[in-house]
Design a protein around this motif. Structure first.
Motif, mmCIF file in Angstrom:
data_model
loop_
_atom_site.group_PDB
_atom_site.id
_atom_site.type_symbol
_atom_site.label_atom_id
_atom_site.label_comp_id
_atom_site.label_asym_id
_atom_site.label_seq_id
_atom_site.Cartn_x
_atom_site.Cartn_y
_atom_site.Cartn_z
ATOM 1 N N THR A 104 1.716 -106.413 102.356
ATOM 2 C CA THR A 104 1.720 -106.496 103.782
ATOM 3 C C THR A 104 3.072 -107.247 103.896
ATOM 4 O OG1 THR A 104 -0.757 -106.619 103.932
ATOM 5 C CG2 THR A 104 0.513 -107.542 105.648
ATOM 6 N N PRO A 105 3.696 -106.751 105.148
ATOM 7 C CA PRO A 105 4.879 -107.580 105.414
ATOM 8 C C PRO A 105 4.624 -108.989 106.017
ATOM 9 C CG PRO A 105 4.898 -105.344 106.300
ATOM 10 C CD PRO A 105 3.500 -105.671 105.859
ATOM 11 N N ALA A 106 5.407 -109.976 105.376
ATOM 12 C CA ALA A 106 5.247 -111.373 105.749
ATOM 13 C C ALA A 106 6.372 -111.861 106.246
ATOM 14 C CB ALA A 106 4.877 -112.178 104.471
ATOM 15 N N ARG A 107 6.376 -112.608 107.408
ATOM 16 C CA ARG A 107 7.609 -112.936 108.106
ATOM 17 C C ARG A 107 7.731 -114.564 107.741
ATOM 18 N NH1 ARG A 107 4.123 -110.265 110.687
ATOM 19 N NH2 ARG A 107 3.032 -111.910 111.799
ATOM 20 N N VAL A 108 8.945 -114.920 107.130
ATOM 21 C CA VAL A 108 9.162 -116.036 106.542
ATOM 22 C C VAL A 108 10.408 -116.930 107.303
ATOM 23 C CG1 VAL A 108 9.908 -117.377 104.451
ATOM 24 C CG2 VAL A 108 8.554 -115.193 104.229
ATOM 25 N N GLN A 109 10.119 -118.234 107.520
ATOM 26 C CA GLN A 109 11.201 -119.194 108.255
ATOM 27 C C GLN A 109 11.556 -120.158 107.262
ATOM 28 O OE1 GLN A 109 12.846 -118.810 111.208
ATOM 29 N NE2 GLN A 109 12.009 -116.828 111.721
#
Length: 282
Positions: A102-107
């Motif tokens: 699943t695409p994960a959004r990282v900052q």
């Protein structure tokens, strides 16, 4: 919300020790499950799992909620980090990674906590159509590297409603990003919490069926089900299955709703492979 936080990394070749426990969040119809060694300090709550590595330094928090809860989850996390003297005024780097398919959004914030150089990651991933998981990772690069093997195994244990694949451990241990970085975000000293995790749109993904299992009853919605503990059925018993897919095309219907569907062929076979019953789509 946060009492401690749990940090981890991901590398398929690493395995957890036998003395480990799997945690589900929440206990029924989990948004996320993961396995953590017994020698880590773990506190499991209703909406979050907190853990600290065995050396007492590297920390991570895993929390979930409805999509409408995400802004509050981020605000509470940022407030907790600021109490720990973590400087969040620096510009983070935005990256999209794959966690469990699943695409994960990282900052990522490369910053300081007091006088210590520190790396903080805010990771958001869709757990279902209506639920979201926020993972906060906090520790120095040395702490991440020292715990790389165990952290990688913990990360690799994560299961989501759509799960397959993994991301390189070098990123979670503080190394370079495994893919091109997205444009840097604006200064968060003037941002609202909901803007922290804005990233580029997701790239198209191939059709997959990462979750297909027997359940006890008809699922009321996406990500809401009760798994059946056995695959043995009585002769007159109804069989309920639950299926999730990624990469499906959504068809617009009335209002702002979307839908998709499947046509399934079914065969019931004996151990020798003979078809005892079957049904084909018209």
């Amino acid at each position: 919300m946060l009492t401690r936080m749990l940090t981890f990394a991901l590398l398929a070749s690493f395995t957890l020790p036998a003395e480990a426990k799997t945690y589900a969040l929440p206990a029924k119809s989990p948004a996320i499950t993961l396995t953590i060694p017994d020698n880590w300090n773990v506190t499991a709550g209703k909406n979050e799992i907190n853990s600290v590595a065995s050396d007492g330094y590297l920390v991570v928090n895993v929390a979930y909620g409805d999509r409408s809860d995400l802004e509050n989850l981020i605000k509470e996390t940022r407030a907790y980090l600021k109490k720990g003297k973590v400087d969040l005024s620096v510009k983070p780097v935005a990256v999209t990674l794959d966690i469990g398919g699943t695409p994960a959004r990282v900052q990522r914030y490369t910053t300081t906590a007091g006088s210590e150089k520190t790396i903080v990651d805010f990771v958001t991933v869709d757990a279902s159509r209506d639920r979201v998981v926020l993972i906060t990772i906090w520790g120095t690069k040395d702490e991440r590297t020292a715990n790389e093997a165990t952290l990688s195994a913990v990360m690799n244990s994560i299961k989501l409603p759509a799960d397959s694949g993994s991301a390189p451990s070098s990123f979670w241990s503080g190394g370079a990003a495994p893919m091109a970085e997205a444009p840097r975000m604006v200064d968060h000293s003037t941002n609202t919490a909901s803007e922290v995790l804005c990233v580029a749109p997701k790239a198209p993904t191939p059709l997959r069926v990462p979750r297909n299992l027997f359940v006890t009853e008809t699922a009321p919605g996406f990500g809401s089900y009760t798994s059946r503990t056995s695959n043995t059925f009585r002769k007159d018993e109804r069989i309920f299955t639950y299926l999730e897919a990624t990469g499906a095309t959504l068809v617009p219907v009335e209002g702002d709703k979307r839908r998709f569907g499947y046509i399934v062929d079914v065969d019931v076979r004996n151990p020798e492979g003979d078809i005892l019953w079957g049904k084909r789509a018209p």
